[in-house]
Design a protein around this motif. Structure first.
Motif, short mmCIF file in Angstrom:
data_model
loop_
_atom_site.label_atom_id
_atom_site.label_comp_id
_atom_site.label_asym_id
_atom_site.label_seq_id
_atom_site.Cartn_x
_atom_site.Cartn_y
_atom_site.Cartn_z
N LEU A 449 0.77 -1.30 0.11
CA LEU A 449 -0.01 0.01 -0.09
C LEU A 449 0.86 1.27 -0.08
N ARG A 450 1.89 1.07 -0.58
CA ARG A 450 3.03 2.42 -0.46
C ARG A 450 2.56 3.59 -1.25
N ALA A 451 1.80 3.49 -2.28
CA ALA A 451 1.17 4.47 -3.19
C ALA A 451 0.20 5.04 -2.51
N PRO A 452 -0.91 4.24 -2.03
CA PRO A 452 -1.95 4.85 -0.97
C PRO A 452 -1.37 5.54 0.08
N LEU A 453 -0.57 5.11 0.74
CA LEU A 453 0.17 5.58 1.95
C LEU A 453 0.77 6.99 1.69
N LEU A 454 1.34 7.04 0.71
CA LEU A 454 2.16 8.45 0.39
C LEU A 454 1.06 9.43 -0.20
N LEU A 455 0.12 9.04 -0.84
CA LEU A 455 -0.90 10.02 -1.42
C LEU A 455 -1.65 10.37 0.00
N ALA A 456 -2.12 9.70 0.71
CA ALA A 456 -2.93 10.02 2.36
C ALA A 456 -1.93 10.74 2.91
N ALA A 457 -0.73 10.68 3.23
CA ALA A 457 0.19 11.56 3.94
C ALA A 457 0.20 12.95 3.02
N VAL A 458 0.22 13.11 1.96
CA VAL A 458 0.31 14.36 1.23
C VAL A 458 -1.19 14.91 1.62
N ALA A 459 -2.12 14.22 1.44
CA ALA A 459 -3.52 14.80 1.74
C ALA A 459 -3.46 15.38 3.04
N ALA A 477 -9.50 21.81 3.78
CA ALA A 477 -10.08 20.35 4.30
C ALA A 477 -10.90 19.50 3.28
N ALA A 478 -11.50 20.19 2.51
CA ALA A 478 -12.38 19.53 1.37
C ALA A 478 -11.29 19.03 0.20
N LEU A 479 -10.13 19.66 -0.12
CA LEU A 479 -9.17 19.21 -0.97
C LEU A 479 -8.49 18.01 -0.34
N MET A 480 -8.32 18.05 0.90
CA MET A 480 -7.53 16.85 1.83
C MET A 480 -8.41 15.81 1.62
N MET A 481 -9.87 15.80 1.78
CA MET A 481 -10.58 14.64 1.86
C MET A 481 -10.82 13.91 0.28
N VAL A 482 -10.85 14.96 -0.63
CA VAL A 482 -10.76 14.34 -2.18
C VAL A 482 -9.69 13.55 -2.49
N LEU A 483 -8.36 14.12 -2.04
CA LEU A 483 -7.24 13.24 -2.20
C LEU A 483 -7.08 12.02 -1.19
N PHE A 484 -7.45 12.16 0.09
CA PHE A 484 -7.78 10.95 0.99
C PHE A 484 -8.66 9.85 0.28
N PHE A 485 -9.80 10.09 -0.35
CA PHE A 485 -10.81 9.16 -0.60
C PHE A 485 -10.08 8.49 -1.78
N HIS A 486 -9.38 9.23 -2.73
CA HIS A 486 -8.68 8.36 -3.73
C HIS A 486 -7.36 7.83 -3.57
#
Length: 615
Positions: A449-459, A477-486
């Motif tokens: 899950l390295r790619a999802p982890l990195l994207l979640a950390a950025v979000a 906060a909204a942008l964070m959640m859009v990235l986190f959901f992806h």
């Protein structure tokens, strides 16, 4: 008189001004509605464009029922593998079947009605907020609805709760508008209320009526309007009952007539007992489930305190602003106060209802719009608690970002061979809960899950910094959640072999046809039925969701026991068996190891053949 005193709560206010002009509508469209719909579309339609496969369990079950309805032409009685499935209302199946008719039978087509309902719910919440408060509050309410954790999490599976939530929210808005003193079309809104209740009945049965009526009655009592002649004159209950009946009664009557017996005067059910549709659907699924006496008891329930506290998670990141809601006015002196009071009655009734019933996490989704309206109103008003909420959000996101980044650094050099199932632990007792599979995660599993982890950390880093910026905090906060959901979507794709049987079906497609056998419960391998488009024999599978229909008159001969399995397995005709890898020792005793030819293994599941696989 109660009727005279109740009218006094309808004093004119800025929020209760006459209907919006075309210019105001355009302003709302560009300033409020369009951004909310775009954010919701990025999340919900965006996740459809590259989704994981249908998951085994309820996800593929719902999709397959809709497919069966479309292919058989029977839009009344749901069936799985030819067995009657009488538990649920049909509207969600109809919506998916229509999507198949337009786009073809695909997993993403099954998700379209759920995604569109989620987007529509976000717009509806924003529109409700604009009408009740102002454009800012409506925008924040819609944004809260679009980006909260709960709505995203509970629309990853094909359950009708988001559609039900839409009908409940529309009913609540129509109820309030029908009662408004300056509303020029109260009768039209009373009909919208009735239509919402009727459609809700076809989505989730009686709770679709119980929630709006219960919340509405509590509100009328608190505002001293329950016994006012004016109230019932504007709500038109008799014509509303007619509308509800016209929408919902035909299916209920047809389902009863096609699935006799018509009446069964008992509160007991057990193995081998069949009492028809009417008894099972209303007594077993509604009354006995509420009392936690339903048979079979194939569901878990969340501890009540946890059920309430988890709403801090389901409404995250906006739940940090809940303390600000307490400062708002709930006096019904103006439209804003009446809406807050109704939202409080609405959310409170749903939560209290499930406090005294069986509780699963997603059951309370119908109260999310009410909480979003309260949060949107509080955020728009500002104040010290909003500033404190931003700081709290920054701390929470900062800690979560550090955890995600630390795990990423710890696993960046670990190998990730095969699929993720090899690195997971097993906790099957927790799987009936929404986050049950989270307990399966190990440190090694995060290497997949390295790619999802990195994207979640950025979000989360964006949320951390953005929360400290006064003007951009909410948008960050909204942008964070859009990235986190992806990031969550990418993680689910990685979990695909573990949660779905599609990889086994792909392996099956390369080999000759044969009889399909599924071990134990239909749900365990439900995606096999969808992706093969075929029926299968169920080995010892007459239990849980298929137990009741499995004893109905005229049940097809799809249930087999161990003795029948042995006879089939040693015949010259080719057979394929889908089973969990942990069940291999059992089949070695039943059929012998030499007759078990492994076709494919994926996610802890096996596809076995009774004859050697010669290309």
């Amino acid at each position: 008189m109660a009727g005279d005193s109740s009218v006094s709560v309808y004093e004119k206010s800025e929020a209760g001004s006459p209907p919006a002009s075309r210019d105001v509508w355009r302003s709302r469209l560009w300033w409020v509605y369009l951004p909310v719909v775009i954010v919701a579309a990025l999340i919900y339609l965006g996740c459809i464009l590259s989704p994981p496969s249908l998951m085994d369990d309820v996800d593929a079950v719902q999709a397959q029922i809709a497919r069966n309805m479309l292919s058989s032409g029977d839009w009344v009685t749901a069936r799985l593998d030819g067995v009657r499935y009488l538990e649920k209302a049909p509207a969600v199946y109809w919506a998916m079947a229509l999507s198949y008719a337009v786009f073809g039978v695909h997993d993403w087509a099954a998700r379209i009605p759920i995604a569109l309902s989620a987007i529509g719910l976000c717009w509806l919440t924003a529109a409700f907020g604009c009408w009740a408060f102002d454009k800012r509050a409506g925008f924040y309410a819609g944004l809260c609805m679009a980006t909260c954790v709960g709505l995203f999490l509970f629309t990853r599976i094909l359950i009708p709760d988001v559609m039900l939530t839409f009908t409940v929210a529309l009913a609540m808005w129509a109820f309030l508008r029908a009662l408004e003193e300056d509303e020029p079309h109260p009768r039209a809104w009373s009909l919208v209320l009735a239509a919402s209740l009727g459609i809700g009945l076809l989505l989730k049965s009686l709770i679709a009526v119980v929630f709006p009526l219960g919340a509405g009655l509590v509100y009328l009592c608190l505002t001293r309007q329950l016994f006012s002649r004016r109230t019932w004159k504007r709500l038109h209950p008799l014509s509303g009952l007619l509308v509800v009946s016209l929408i919902a009664a035909p299916w209920h009557l047809l389902a009863t007539l096609r699935n006799p017996p018509y009446f069964a005067w008992t509160l007991h059910s057990g193995r081998g007992e069949y009492h028809g549709f009417l008894w099972f659907y209303f007594v077993n699924e509604q009354l006995l489930r509420f009392l936690n006496l339903r048979y079979p008891r194939d569901y878990n329930t969340v501890p009540r305190a946890l059920f309430w506290l988890l709403h801090l998670v389901w409404l995250f990141p906006w739940s940090v602003y809940f303390p600000a809601v307490v400062k708002a006015s709930f006096k019904p002196a103006d439209r804003a106060g009446r809406t807050r009071l109704l939202a409080l009655c609405w959310a409170g009734f749903v939560l209290v209802f499930f406090t005294f019933s069986t509780t699963q996490e997603y059951y309370s989704m119908p109260c999310y719009p009410a909480l979003a309206l309260l949060l949107g109103s509080a955020i728009a008003a500002g104040g010290a608690w909003i500033r404190r909420g931003r700081r709290a959000l920054s701390v929470i996101c900062g800690l979560a970002a550090m955890v995600a980044l630390s795990i990423f650094l710890l696993v960046r050099g670990l190998p990730a061979a095969g699929d993720i199932s090899a690195a997971l632990s097993q906790h099957p007792k927790a799987y009936s809960l929404s986050l049950g599979h989270m307990q399966d995660l190990t440190l090694t599993s995060f290497a997949y899950l390295r790619a999802p982890l990195l994207l979640a950390a950025v979000a989360l880093a964006i949320g951390t910094v953005g929360a400290l910026m006064r003007r951009q905090a909410l948008l960050a906060a909204a942008l964070m959640m859009v990235l986190f959901f992806h990031a969550a979507r990418l993680a689910m794709v990685t979990f695909d072999p573990y949660l779905s049987s599609r990889p086994l079906v792909r392996a099956l497609e390369r080999w000759p046809d044969g009889t399909l056998i599924v071990d134990r419960h239909y749900y365990t391998f439900s995606s096999v039925f969808f992706y093969t488009g075929r029926s299968a024999l169920l080995l010892n599978g007459r239990f849980q969701n298929l137990e009741y229909g499995g004893y109905a008159p005229g049940v097809p001969p799809v249930f087999i026991d161990d003795a029948e399995f042995q006879r089939l397995w040693f015949k010259p005709q080719r057979c394929y068996l889908f089973a969990m890898q942990s069940e291999l020792p059992r089949f070695e005793k039943l059929a012998g190891r030499p007759s078990l030819n492994v076709v494919s293994a994926s996610g802890g599941k096996l596809l076995l053949a009774n004859h050697p696989m010669v290309p």
